[in-house]
Design a protein around this motif. Structure first.
Motif, PDB file in Angstrom:
ATOM      1  N   THR A 125     -51.118   8.137   1.059  1.00  0.00           N
ATOM      2  CA  THR A 125     -52.106   7.065   1.167  1.00  0.00           C
ATOM      3  C   THR A 125     -52.528   6.966   2.628  1.00  0.00           C
ATOM      4  OG1 THR A 125     -50.546   5.288   1.672  1.00  0.00           O
ATOM      5  CG2 THR A 125     -50.916   5.788  -0.649  1.00  0.00           C
ATOM      6  N   THR A 126     -53.711   6.434   2.851  1.00  0.00           N
ATOM      7  CA  THR A 126     -54.214   6.228   4.210  1.00  0.00           C
ATOM      8  C   THR A 126     -54.871   4.854   4.305  1.00  0.00           C
ATOM      9  OG1 THR A 126     -56.390   7.175   3.743  1.00  0.00           O
ATOM     10  CG2 THR A 126     -54.681   8.696   4.528  1.00  0.00           C
ATOM     11  N   ILE A 127     -55.073   4.417   5.535  1.00  0.00           N
ATOM     12  CA  ILE A 127     -55.927   3.266   5.817  1.00  0.00           C
ATOM     13  C   ILE A 127     -56.661   3.584   7.116  1.00  0.00           C
ATOM     14  CG2 ILE A 127     -53.962   2.092   6.922  1.00  0.00           C
ATOM     15  CD1 ILE A 127     -55.340  -0.580   6.285  1.00  0.00           C
ATOM     16  N   MET A 128     -57.977   3.553   7.086  1.00  0.00           N
ATOM     17  CA  MET A 128     -58.777   3.800   8.287  1.00  0.00           C
ATOM     18  C   MET A 128     -59.315   2.454   8.779  1.00  0.00           C
ATOM     19  SD  MET A 128     -62.213   6.011   8.980  1.00  0.00           S
ATOM     20  CE  MET A 128     -63.196   4.642   8.377  1.00  0.00           C
ATOM     21  N   PHE A 129     -58.913   2.054   9.958  1.00  0.00           N
ATOM     22  CA  PHE A 129     -59.160   0.680  10.398  1.00  0.00           C
ATOM     23  C   PHE A 129     -59.738   0.645  11.805  1.00  0.00           C
ATOM     24  CE2 PHE A 129     -54.993   1.993  11.692  1.00  0.00           C
ATOM     25  CZ  PHE A 129     -54.722   1.364  12.891  1.00  0.00           C
ATOM     26  N   GLY A 130     -60.467  -0.460  12.090  1.00  0.00           N
ATOM     27  CA  GLY A 130     -60.991  -0.666  13.433  1.00  0.00           C
ATOM     28  C   GLY A 130     -62.495  -0.534  13.544  1.00  0.00           C
ATOM     29  N   HIS A 131     -63.230  -0.743  12.474  1.00  0.00           N
ATOM     30  CA  HIS A 131     -64.690  -0.546  12.480  1.00  0.00           C
ATOM     31  C   HIS A 131     -65.420  -1.859  12.205  1.00  0.00           C
ATOM     32  CE1 HIS A 131     -63.416   0.048   8.289  1.00  0.00           C
ATOM     33  NE2 HIS A 131     -62.647   1.018   8.758  1.00  0.00           N
ATOM     34  N   VAL A 132     -65.588  -2.222  10.921  1.00  0.00           N
ATOM     35  CA  VAL A 132     -66.219  -3.502  10.593  1.00  0.00           C
ATOM     36  C   VAL A 132     -65.264  -4.367   9.774  1.00  0.00           C
ATOM     37  CG1 VAL A 132     -68.517  -2.470  10.620  1.00  0.00           C
ATOM     38  CG2 VAL A 132     -67.295  -2.637   8.449  1.00  0.00           C
ATOM     39  N   ASP A 133     -64.006  -4.003   9.781  1.00  0.00           N
ATOM     40  CA  ASP A 133     -62.993  -4.658   8.974  1.00  0.00           C
ATOM     41  C   ASP A 133     -62.318  -5.786   9.741  1.00  0.00           C
ATOM     42  OD1 ASP A 133     -62.024  -2.892  10.781  1.00  0.00           O
ATOM     43  OD2 ASP A 133     -60.696  -1.820   9.436  1.00  0.00           O
ATOM     44  N   SER A 134     -61.272  -6.345   9.132  1.00  0.00           N
ATOM     45  CA  SER A 134     -60.564  -7.468   9.738  1.00  0.00           C
ATOM     46  C   SER A 134     -59.113  -7.433   9.281  1.00  0.00           C
ATOM     47  CB  SER A 134     -61.199  -8.790   9.303  1.00  0.00           C
ATOM     48  OG  SER A 134     -60.953  -9.009   7.920  1.00  0.00           O
ATOM     49  N   PRO A 135     -58.238  -8.216   9.912  1.00  0.00           N
ATOM     50  CA  PRO A 135     -56.851  -8.279   9.435  1.00  0.00           C
ATOM     51  C   PRO A 135     -56.747  -8.657   7.962  1.00  0.00           C
ATOM     52  CG  PRO A 135     -56.986  -9.207  11.626  1.00  0.00           C
ATOM     53  CD  PRO A 135     -58.405  -8.925  11.198  1.00  0.00           C
ATOM     54  N   ARG A 136     -57.643  -9.493   7.478  1.00  0.00           N
ATOM     55  CA  ARG A 136     -57.625  -9.849   6.058  1.00  0.00           C
ATOM     56  C   ARG A 136     -57.892  -8.615   5.195  1.00  0.00           C
ATOM     57  NH1 ARG A 136     -55.619 -14.214   3.539  1.00  0.00           N
ATOM     58  NH2 ARG A 136     -56.437 -15.479   5.256  1.00  0.00           N
ATOM     59  N   GLU A 144     -46.170   8.286   1.209  1.00  0.00           N
ATOM     60  CA  GLU A 144     -46.245   7.801   2.585  1.00  0.00           C
ATOM     61  C   GLU A 144     -47.545   7.038   2.780  1.00  0.00           C
ATOM     62  OE1 GLU A 144     -46.403  11.285   5.066  1.00  0.00           O
ATOM     63  OE2 GLU A 144     -48.233  11.998   4.125  1.00  0.00           O
ATOM     64  N   LEU A 145     -47.594   6.294   3.879  1.00  0.00           N
ATOM     65  CA  LEU A 145     -48.846   5.705   4.344  1.00  0.00           C
ATOM     66  C   LEU A 145     -49.163   6.304   5.702  1.00  0.00           C
ATOM     67  CD1 LEU A 145     -51.187   3.583   4.221  1.00  0.00           C
ATOM     68  CD2 LEU A 145     -49.685   2.086   5.553  1.00  0.00           C
ATOM     69  N   VAL A 146     -50.430   6.695   5.870  1.00  0.00           N
ATOM     70  CA  VAL A 146     -50.897   7.238   7.143  1.00  0.00           C
ATOM     71  C   VAL A 146     -51.977   6.313   7.692  1.00  0.00           C
ATOM     72  CG1 VAL A 146     -51.758   9.259   8.362  1.00  0.00           C
ATOM     73  CG2 VAL A 146     -50.519   9.546   6.192  1.00  0.00           C
ATOM     74  N   PRO A 147     -51.651   5.410   8.608  1.00  0.00           N
ATOM     75  CA  PRO A 147     -52.706   4.610   9.253  1.00  0.00           C
ATOM     76  C   PRO A 147     -53.549   5.494  10.166  1.00  0.00           C
ATOM     77  CG  PRO A 147     -50.556   3.524   9.411  1.00  0.00           C
ATOM     78  CD  PRO A 147     -50.309   4.937   8.982  1.00  0.00           C
ATOM     79  N   LEU A 148     -54.855   5.402  10.034  1.00  0.00           N
ATOM     80  CA  LEU A 148     -55.788   6.238  10.793  1.00  0.00           C
ATOM     81  C   LEU A 148     -56.715   5.335  11.611  1.00  0.00           C
ATOM     82  CD1 LEU A 148     -56.733   8.740   7.934  1.00  0.00           C
ATOM     83  CD2 LEU A 148     -55.120   9.138   9.808  1.00  0.00           C
ATOM     84  N   HIS A 163     -49.207  -0.460  11.844  1.00  0.00           N
ATOM     85  CA  HIS A 163     -48.043   0.354  11.492  1.00  0.00           C
ATOM     86  C   HIS A 163     -46.831  -0.522  11.176  1.00  0.00           C
ATOM     87  CE1 HIS A 163     -50.522   3.506  13.350  1.00  0.00           C
ATOM     88  NE2 HIS A 163     -49.749   4.387  12.748  1.00  0.00           N
ATOM     89  N   ALA A 164     -46.594  -1.519  12.028  1.00  0.00           N
ATOM     90  CA  ALA A 164     -45.422  -2.364  11.839  1.00  0.00           C
ATOM     91  C   ALA A 164     -45.514  -3.188  10.557  1.00  0.00           C
ATOM     92  CB  ALA A 164     -45.251  -3.289  13.051  1.00  0.00           C
ATOM     93  N   VAL A 165     -46.667  -3.800  10.334  1.00  0.00           N
ATOM     94  CA  VAL A 165     -46.826  -4.649   9.151  1.00  0.00           C
ATOM     95  C   VAL A 165     -46.835  -3.802   7.879  1.00  0.00           C
ATOM     96  CG1 VAL A 165     -48.336  -6.314   8.013  1.00  0.00           C
ATOM     97  CG2 VAL A 165     -47.986  -6.443  10.483  1.00  0.00           C
ATOM     98  N   ILE A 172     -43.818   5.821   6.908  1.00  0.00           N
ATOM     99  CA  ILE A 172     -45.016   5.423   7.649  1.00  0.00           C
ATOM    100  C   ILE A 172     -45.246   6.479   8.725  1.00  0.00           C
ATOM    101  CG2 ILE A 172     -46.154   3.625   8.987  1.00  0.00           C
ATOM    102  CD1 ILE A 172     -45.381   2.727   6.166  1.00  0.00           C
ATOM    103  N   GLN A 173     -46.447   7.042   8.730  1.00  0.00           N
ATOM    104  CA  GLN A 173     -46.741   8.174   9.611  1.00  0.00           C
ATOM    105  C   GLN A 173     -47.554   7.739  10.828  1.00  0.00           C
ATOM    106  OE1 GLN A 173     -49.705  11.907   9.194  1.00  0.00           O
ATOM    107  NE2 GLN A 173     -48.137  11.866   7.604  1.00  0.00           N
ATOM    108  N   ALA A 174     -47.273   8.371  11.959  1.00  0.00           N
ATOM    109  CA  ALA A 174     -48.070   8.207  13.173  1.00  0.00           C
ATOM    110  C   ALA A 174     -48.985   9.414  13.305  1.00  0.00           C
ATOM    111  CB  ALA A 174     -47.162   8.107  14.395  1.00  0.00           C
ATOM    112  N   SER A 175     -50.287   9.176  13.411  1.00  0.00           N
ATOM    113  CA  SER A 175     -51.264  10.263  13.477  1.00  0.00           C
ATOM    114  C   SER A 175     -51.487  10.679  14.931  1.00  0.00           C
ATOM    115  CB  SER A 175     -52.585   9.809  12.847  1.00  0.00           C
ATOM    116  OG  SER A 175     -53.599  10.773  13.039  1.00  0.00           O
TER     117      SER A 175
END
Length: 841
Positions: free
Chosen positions: A618-629, A650-654, A682-684, A696-699
């Motif tokens: 699994t992945t999550i791509m974050f930091g564009h028009v999104d929010s913590p919610r 696994e989860l891969v935060p991107l 990553h922590a949450v 949890i993977q570090a890219s």
């Protein structure tokens, strides 16, 4: 509070108001107290008004210019930008050209008719040359004036000061100052509301008004603010007597009087309003202002003095932070435009100004606290992100538990975290960051020990032609992306096979395949690739095809997704990457990838894969028009799906790499997450997904090795793959290389005091012969990426766009029973005019 009730406040000591004022602040702002890092630009000190307490305004002086030059303005702004400021506060006298010939002469030389015209020019210059966000305080204005300045500023301001007409009469501090008439100032406040300009106003106390008159002014501000929604902050400013003025010997308001007014303002205005009191005007007593319920310190500068109150230096930021944390609160920088307006920039800012705001905003609409960017070569400032404070809270702490502490308490008690819990953790600041990171890392150690795993893999991006229109993607090429790096290519099947053989010789256990979706691709293409790889290199694990590729492949063959996945499995596919997930929140997806798979479709594909015996990441791509919610919702949907089908590894935060992304180049997205946000995601994720997803993977392509090392101490346990070839991050502007050989990865892991572990795709130990083969590998042969035109592919008359074909559905995870309905073929009107271009339905 109604007016009649407020009158009871007049005779009360401030201490009786303080408890409720702090409670209201906490209800509206939590434990957050903000300030704006700024530079002060005194464009002109000439003013047609003669306020009897002011030393800022002065008459013309022989040999001095009436206005700062453009270069002088830029010099101040550049110094502020270099020092990490976000705001350029333009303060100036009110319409000096109406009183002074010197002002008129200077304006004529500058090619301007009015001070406001020159102000607009300088504000635009600062915005475009330095990126600092202009906040303008030019005095009384018409609605036309406000609208003209809106084009070059993020916010404007005018102190109401007082509603007392007595102060404008002979002998009063405002006598002879036509722009201090209360009615005129209220008109400007209303004009700003009609023009939809985020606006700062406030009251000045101690100049002869009485408490009742202060309350009346606050009610007037509240009425206008409630009508238009534009009053972003209310300042309570205390008069300071200055030598050389007519009020030099006037008594200054006592600290208790200032505290009473701040607390009364909170009670009158309510929980959600932002109330500011300048810290420098209370000197060493400024920390006590927090006891009266304020939530903002205003603009504070490490570069320029307070030109209105030059005798009162700004407190150093470290001292401001200590004072705030000692009160049990957290300090955070903000922009000159408040977060609620950042969340709706299209309504509250000019289109030419909005991109400048996004470049400086974090995910909550506050100011970015670092200059780090995902993919950039510069390392993150890790220490400042996670440094804990040892200041013990002593004041203003209520019995209400803080959200971060409450969420961590639930996690410690093994109670599953909900959306509000996760959102609170993802918003952590100051000392709370260290608490979240420690909790995540302790859980990582409990579950994974001190081993850090990685896989030897080869990444193959078989084509960069794609007919989908993802705003974050700088990899896909076509007529609409001709300005991006690299020519359109398609890797031939025999070259994919050659790369797999070469990877096997270099110790790889996995080959990862993903690419754009060429308009001519059908599901048979993906089946052919799998078959060729398994025939040529039977021992290699084929980790391939995102949910979008699977969906499109099934749709082009007219098959249900689960049937098509079984065919892929039988052809040699072993697992799916978790890409195409981006953010599993359809409100965000509608902006960044409107025609891609929906949240429900992404979950459906992985649900079907798991029930076909295929596992997936699994992945999550974050930091564009999104929010913590948004991030919280994404994590919860993954957790729910994993509970139902159990196939995620696994989860891969991107972190979003913004440099070449179209949505960023267009000024419609933030420049990726801050490093604080990276650590927290990553922590949450570790805390949210336990015990369902335990890796949890570090890219490293996004974070670099130093950033990845920090994340490994914040709950992550895996460093991903060696890659051998990396195209997608590099196309977006990342600078961290195409391969990270085992020797270098293991060196970085050992430097952390951790144990490296080479793994397989499914997190088993890599076979010994594979591990030995991976060390000292020969250099890679040059990849062969021929132009796509050589393939002779012809686009079909119909293109499949899953998001536009989807029926309205909840974005919550599906149950384990997968719908067997066939994906309908596109209607005849759904045509494409050219390969690589893509058309809307």
């Amino acid at each position: 509070m109604e007016r009649a009730d407020a009158r009871a406040l007049v005779g009360m000591p401030w201490e009786e108001l303080a408890g409720e004022a702090c409670r209201l602040r906490e209800a509206g702002h939590g434990r957050l107290v903000t300030f704006s890092p700024k530079v002060f630009v005194p464009l002109t000190k000439l003013c047609r008004d003669v306020c009897h307490y002011c030393t800022f305004a002065r008459p013309p002086r022989r040999g001095e210019r009436a206005y700062m030059t453009e270069e002088e303005v830029l010099e101040v702004a550049r110094a502020g930008a270099a020092a990490g400021c976000h705001e350029a506060l333009f303060t100036l006298g009110d319409k000096p050209e109406l009183r002074y010939r010197a002002a008129r002469d200077d304006l004529r030389e500058l090619g301007c008719e009015t001070t406001l015209e020159y102000l607009a020019r300088c504000a635009r210059l600062v915005l475009e040359e330095t990126g600092l966000l202009p906040h303008l305080n030019p005095g009384v204005m018409t609605e036309g004036d406000v609208r003209a300045l809106r084009e070059v500023s993020v916010s404007q301001g005018l102190m109401l000061e007082s509603l007392s007409q007595r102060l404008c009469e002979r002998g009063g501090p405002h006598f002879g100052s036509p722009d201090k008439l209360p009615a005129r100032r209220l008109e400007t406040l209303e004009a700003a509301g009609r023009a939809r300009v985020p606006f700062t106003t406030g009251i000045l106390i101690g100049i002869g008004e009485i408490r009742v008159e202060r309350l009346e002014a606050l009610f007037a501000i509240r009425e206008v603010g409630e009508r238009f929604g534009h009053v972003q902050e209310v300042i309570v400013q205390n008069f300071r007597a200055k030598p050389g003025t007519r009020m030099a010997s006037a008594p200054e308001p006592a600290l208790d009087e200032l505290l009473w007014t701040c607390a009364a303002a909170r009670l009158v205005l309510g929980a959600e309003w932002s109330i500011q009191a300048p810290p420098n005007l209370s000197y060493d007593e400024f920390p006590r202002l927090l006891e009266a319920g304020i939530d903002d310190w205003g603009g504070v500068s490490a570069v320029t003095r307070d030109h209105v109150n030059p005798e009162a230096p700004w407190p150093e930021l470290d001292r401001l932070r200590v004072a705030t944390e000692t009160a049990g609160l957290e300090l955070a920088p903000r922009l000159a435009i408040y977060p609620r307006y950042v969340a709706d920039l299209a309504s509250w800012t000019d289109g030419g100004v909005a991109p400048h705001v996004l470049r400086r905003a974090d995910a909550e609409g506050l100011a970015r606290e670092d200059a780090w960017a995902a993919g950039a070569a510069a390392p993150p400032g890790v220490r400042s992100c996670i440094a804990a404070s040892d200041h013990s809270p002593t004041r203003c702490v209520t019995a209400r538990p803080d959200p971060v502490g409450s969420a961590l308490g639930k996690r410690g008690g093994e109670i599953e975290l909900d959306e509000d819990d996760l959102t609170a953790l993802l918003r952590a600041r100051g000392r709370d960051i260290a608490a979240v990171v420690r909790a995540a890392d302790a859980l990582r150690r409990e579950v994974n020990g001190d081993a850090v795993s990685y896989v030897v893999t080869r990444n193959v991006n078989y084509t960069n032609v794609c007919y989908f229109r993802c705003g974050f993607c700088a990899f896909s090429k076509g007529r609409l992306a001709a300005d991006l790096r690299g020519r359109p290519y398609l890797v031939p099947l025999e070259e994919i096979v050659r790369r797999a053989r070469e990877a096997w010789e270099r110790g790889a256990t996995e080959i990862c395949l993903q690419g754009g979706i060429h308009p001519a691709f059908t599901g048979d293409y993906y089946l052919e690739v799998c078959g060729a790889l398994k025939d040529a290199v039977p021992g290699i694990h084929v980790h391939a095809f995102s949910a979008l590729e699977v969906w499109q492949g099934a749709a082009t063959l007219g098959l249900p997704v689960d049937d098509y996945l079984r065919r892929l499995r039988d052809a040699g596919l072993a697992s799916l990457p978790g890409t195409a997930a981006e953010i599993l929140d359809d409100e965000v997806r509608a902006v960044i990838c409107p025609d891609k798979v929906t949240t429900a479709q992404w979950l459906e594909v992985h649900d079907a894969a798991h029930h076909a015996g295929l596992r997936s990441t699994t992945t999550i791509m974050f930091g564009h028009v999104d929010s913590p919610r948004s991030w919280a919702r994404h994590l919860l949907r993954l957790r729910e799906q994993q509970r139902a089908s159990g196939g995620f590894t696994e989860l891969v935060p991107l972190p979003f790499v913004h440099m070449e992304a179209p949505i960023s180049l267009d000024g419609r997205a933030r420049p990726g997450p801050t490093f604080r946000e990276v650590l927290l995601v990553h922590a949450v994720a570790r805390l949210a997904l336990h015990p369902w997803i335990t890796n949890i993977q570090a890219s490293w392509p996004k974070l670099g090795l130093e950033g990845a090392a920090a994340v490994l101490n914040a709950g992550a346990n895996d460093l991903g793959g060696t890659l051998m070839n990396e195209s997608i991050s590099r196309a977006a502007g990342a600078a961290h290389g195409q391969e990270m050989p085992p020797e270098r990865l293991e060196g970085a892991i050992r430097a952390l005091g951790r144990t490296p572990r080479q793994r397989t795709t499914f997190y088993d130990d890599a076979p010994e012969e594979r591990r030995l083969a991976s060390y000292g590998a020969a250099p890679l042969s040059e990849p062969f990426n021929p132009p796509v035109s050589e393939a002779g592919l012809v686009a079909p008359p119909r293109l499949m766009r899953p998001a536009l074909l989807a029926q309205p559905a909840s974005s919550a995870s599906r149950s384990s029973t997968v719908s067997r309905r066939r994906i309908r073929r596109a209607a005849p009107s759904e045509t494409s005019t050219a390969a690589g271009r893509g058309t809307a339905l």
